[in-house]
Write a protein that holds these residues in place. Structure first.
Motif, PDB file in Angstrom:
ATOM      1  N   VAL A 136      30.330  94.869  60.881  1.00 37.35           N
ATOM      2  CA  VAL A 136      30.382  95.808  59.744  1.00 37.35           C
ATOM      3  C   VAL A 136      29.906  97.181  60.203  1.00 37.35           C
ATOM      4  N   TYR A 137      28.805  97.216  60.950  1.00 39.64           N
ATOM      5  CA  TYR A 137      28.281  98.504  61.436  1.00 39.64           C
ATOM      6  C   TYR A 137      29.141  99.059  62.581  1.00 39.64           C
ATOM      7  N   PHE A 138      29.554  98.153  63.478  1.00 42.07           N
ATOM      8  CA  PHE A 138      30.366  98.589  64.625  1.00 42.07           C
ATOM      9  C   PHE A 138      31.641  99.294  64.152  1.00 42.07           C
ATOM     10  N   MET A 139      32.260  98.755  63.095  1.00 40.47           N
ATOM     11  CA  MET A 139      33.531  99.302  62.618  1.00 40.47           C
ATOM     12  C   MET A 139      33.380 100.665  61.954  1.00 40.47           C
ATOM     13  N   LYS A 140      32.152 101.094  61.731  1.00 40.58           N
ATOM     14  CA  LYS A 140      31.917 102.435  61.172  1.00 40.58           C
ATOM     15  C   LYS A 140      31.822 103.483  62.288  1.00 40.58           C
ATOM     16  N   THR A 141      31.913 103.046  63.562  1.00 44.10           N
ATOM     17  CA  THR A 141      31.747 103.980  64.682  1.00 44.10           C
ATOM     18  C   THR A 141      33.116 104.339  65.277  1.00 44.10           C
ATOM     19  N   PRO A 142      33.170 105.386  66.090  1.00 47.83           N
ATOM     20  CA  PRO A 142      34.445 105.743  66.739  1.00 47.83           C
ATOM     21  C   PRO A 142      34.922 104.663  67.713  1.00 47.83           C
ATOM     22  N   TYR A 143      34.042 103.709  68.038  1.00 50.32           N
ATOM     23  CA  TYR A 143      34.406 102.640  68.977  1.00 50.32           C
ATOM     24  C   TYR A 143      35.139 101.486  68.283  1.00 50.32           C
ATOM     25  N   ALA A 144      35.427 101.631  66.990  1.00 53.06           N
ATOM     26  CA  ALA A 144      36.133 100.586  66.241  1.00 53.06           C
ATOM     27  C   ALA A 144      37.476 100.238  66.875  1.00 53.06           C
ATOM     28  N   THR A 145      38.007 101.154  67.671  1.00 50.56           N
ATOM     29  CA  THR A 145      39.290 100.891  68.341  1.00 50.56           C
ATOM     30  C   THR A 145      39.200  99.699  69.305  1.00 50.56           C
ATOM     31  N   VAL A 146      37.999  99.371  69.751  1.00 54.57           N
ATOM     32  CA  VAL A 146      37.832  98.168  70.599  1.00 54.57           C
ATOM     33  C   VAL A 146      38.351  96.942  69.826  1.00 54.57           C
ATOM     34  N   VAL A 147      38.191  96.965  68.506  1.00 56.43           N
ATOM     35  CA  VAL A 147      38.697  95.890  67.644  1.00 56.43           C
ATOM     36  C   VAL A 147      40.154  96.164  67.243  1.00 56.43           C
TER      37      VAL A 147
ATOM     38  N   SER B 246      28.674  93.111  52.420  1.00 56.95           N
ATOM     39  CA  SER B 246      28.843  94.328  53.241  1.00 56.95           C
ATOM     40  C   SER B 246      28.678  95.587  52.396  1.00 56.95           C
ATOM     41  N   SER B 247      28.977  95.479  51.081  1.00 55.61           N
ATOM     42  CA  SER B 247      28.829  96.684  50.239  1.00 55.61           C
ATOM     43  C   SER B 247      27.349  97.081  50.104  1.00 55.61           C
ATOM     44  N   GLY B 248      26.465  96.135  50.374  1.00 57.38           N
ATOM     45  CA  GLY B 248      25.035  96.456  50.285  1.00 57.38           C
ATOM     46  C   GLY B 248      24.419  96.774  51.638  1.00 57.38           C
ATOM     47  N   MET B 249      25.250  96.807  52.694  1.00 52.86           N
ATOM     48  CA  MET B 249      24.701  97.037  54.041  1.00 52.86           C
ATOM     49  C   MET B 249      24.744  98.514  54.405  1.00 52.86           C
ATOM     50  N   THR B 250      23.562  99.083  54.629  1.00 56.02           N
ATOM     51  CA  THR B 250      23.502 100.507  54.994  1.00 56.02           C
ATOM     52  C   THR B 250      22.573 100.683  56.178  1.00 56.02           C
ATOM     53  N   LEU B 251      23.074 101.324  57.183  1.00 57.92           N
ATOM     54  CA  LEU B 251      22.233 101.609  58.360  1.00 57.92           C
ATOM     55  C   LEU B 251      22.399 103.077  58.689  1.00 57.92           C
TER      56      LEU B 251
END
Ligand code: GS8
Length: 205
Positions: free
Chosen positions: A166-177, A200-205
């Protein structure tokens, strides 16, 4: 914020169980002091209580919940089939011992370092992303043969991957997925589950 706590919340939600979430004041170091240490002697979150049962380690808590409530909600361990349960177990080991290391190190650099006033280490980010890519190559092959990681059904294997992704997909590296078609389709599927949407809607980092 806590990925390991989110893992337990996902499990509770997949099982449709009621729970009370008790915040721990980590900024004040409450997790390193009593009474918290009597719940988790390693001074980490989460800790879990159910009547007389007191547990820590998010994956063990999830297994406990799935076994105790095997007849309700999503069948996360496939425990009625020895063959299926064995494959669930195998891929759960993969998540814990292959996937978790690189992705948690990556998240630490990108999200946690800045929170503690440290710059992300580009070298670590690069190394861990490369490791993650190699792991996801194995997943790509696996997911070209089955809809989910342990078979054609959603299990605890898929669920255990969600919090860090969930957090990884918020980064520019999401293309790895997203650059791996089967992994990308799997992630879309996993993300569209009501339990994933809720947690996931409650997950904030
Ligand atoms: C890891 C717990 C953990 O790292 C599990 O429960 O799965 N293997 C254990 N918890 C982190 C928060 S991330 O969810 C934590 O408590 N960090 C603070 C610390 O280590 O001091």
């Amino acid at each position: 914020m806590s990925t390991c706590t989110a893992r337990v919340l996902l499990c509770l939600s997949e099982k449709g169980l009621e729970y009370e979430l008790v915040p721990v004041q980590m900024s004040k170091g409450a997790h390193k002091q009593q009474p918290y240490l009597s719940l988790n002697p390693f001074g980490q979150i989460p800790a879990f209580e159910d009547g007389d049962v007191s547990l820590f380690e998010s994956r063990a808590i999830c297994k406990y919940l799935a076994l105790k409530h095997k007849d309700i909600g999503t069948d996360l361990l496939r425990s009625s089939s020895f063959a299926e349960a064995t494959i669930v177990d195998l891929w759960m080991e993969v998540e814990a011992h292959q996937f978790n290391g690189p992705i948690s190190a990556f998240i630490r650099q990108i999200f946690l370092n800045p929170m503690f006033g440290r710059a992300p280490d580009e070298k670590v980010i690069e190394t861990e992303t490369e490791k993650l890519g190699k792991i996801l190559d194995v997943y790509e092959e696996r997911l070209s043969k089955s809809k989910y990681l342990a078979g054609d059904y959603y299990t605890m294997v898929d669920m255990n991957h969600i919090p860090y992704l969930v957090y990884f997909m918020k980064t520019p590296y999401a293309t790895v997925v997203t650059s791996r078609p089967h992994v990308s389709a799997w992630w879309k599927n996993v993300l569209s589950r009501p339990a994933t949407i809720k947690v996931s809607s409650g997950m904030t980092l």
